[in-house]
Design an enzyme around this catalytic site. Structure first.
Site, PDB file in Angstrom:
ATOM      1  N   ASP A  68      42.601  47.447  37.247  1.00  9.43           N
ATOM      2  CA  ASP A  68      43.883  47.182  37.920  1.00  9.43           C
ATOM      3  C   ASP A  68      45.064  47.889  37.258  1.00  9.43           C
ATOM      4  OD1 ASP A  68      42.644  45.575  39.827  1.00  9.43           O
ATOM      5  OD2 ASP A  68      42.970  43.742  38.668  1.00  9.43           O
ATOM      6  N   LYS A  72      34.250  56.001  26.259  1.00 10.27           N
ATOM      7  CA  LYS A  72      33.686  54.704  26.595  1.00 10.27           C
ATOM      8  C   LYS A  72      34.856  53.762  26.860  1.00 10.27           C
ATOM      9  CE  LYS A  72      30.040  55.772  23.369  1.00 10.27           C
ATOM     10  NZ  LYS A  72      30.549  57.000  22.768  1.00 10.27           N
ATOM     11  N   HIS A 100      32.114  61.878  26.142  1.00  6.31           N
ATOM     12  CA  HIS A 100      31.688  60.807  25.245  1.00  6.31           C
ATOM     13  C   HIS A 100      32.605  59.588  25.259  1.00  6.31           C
ATOM     14  CE1 HIS A 100      29.603  59.435  21.499  1.00  6.31           C
ATOM     15  NE2 HIS A 100      28.615  59.975  22.196  1.00  6.31           N
TER      16      HIS A 100
END
Length: 124
Positions: free
Chosen positions: A70, A65, A63
């Site tokens: 870089d 996000k 779950h």
């Protein structure tokens, strides 16, 4: 660019990822296995483009996000990568280049990348 998201159906965001990959940016994506075949999922497109994708292969949700760019820039929040998240939902997104915070997310990504390597997976 390391992308760890529950679901990715937004074609506009997928276009950006594909463009970056075509420009030589190494892109790795981790997503929830139950979201791969939903309507609008961009995962098969990424795989077709040669972008590395791993899924959790678990009865539990992957779950997260977040994205690390870089190894320096973290984008994190409630934001699922869907058109609805962009145009309608109440979402939050936090962006930072604080190295201590970003390092924690990089470590989490690497842990999950290894855990979700198909040769290491066991159904839970």
């Amino acid at each position: 660019m390391d992308v760890c998201v529950f679901v990715l159906t937004c074609a506009d965001l997928a276009d950006i990822i594909v463009t970056m990959h075509r420009r030589g940016v190494v892109v790795r994506i981790i997503t929830d296995d139950e979201q791969v075949n939903i309507s609008g999922s961009q995962i098969w497109r990424f795989r077709k483009e040669g972008i590395m994708v791993r899924t959790d292969n678990s009865s539990y949700n992957m779950h997260h996000k977040f994205v690390v760019v870089d190894c320096q820039l973290l984008i994190n929040g409630s934001f699922n990568w869907t058109r609805q998240a962009i145009t309608g939902n109440q979402e939050n997104v936090f962006v930072t280049n604080n190295s201590k915070i970003t390092k924690s997310f990089l470590e989490e990504f690497e842990k999950l990348w290894e855990q979700f390597d198909p040769k290491n997976q066991h159904r839970t």
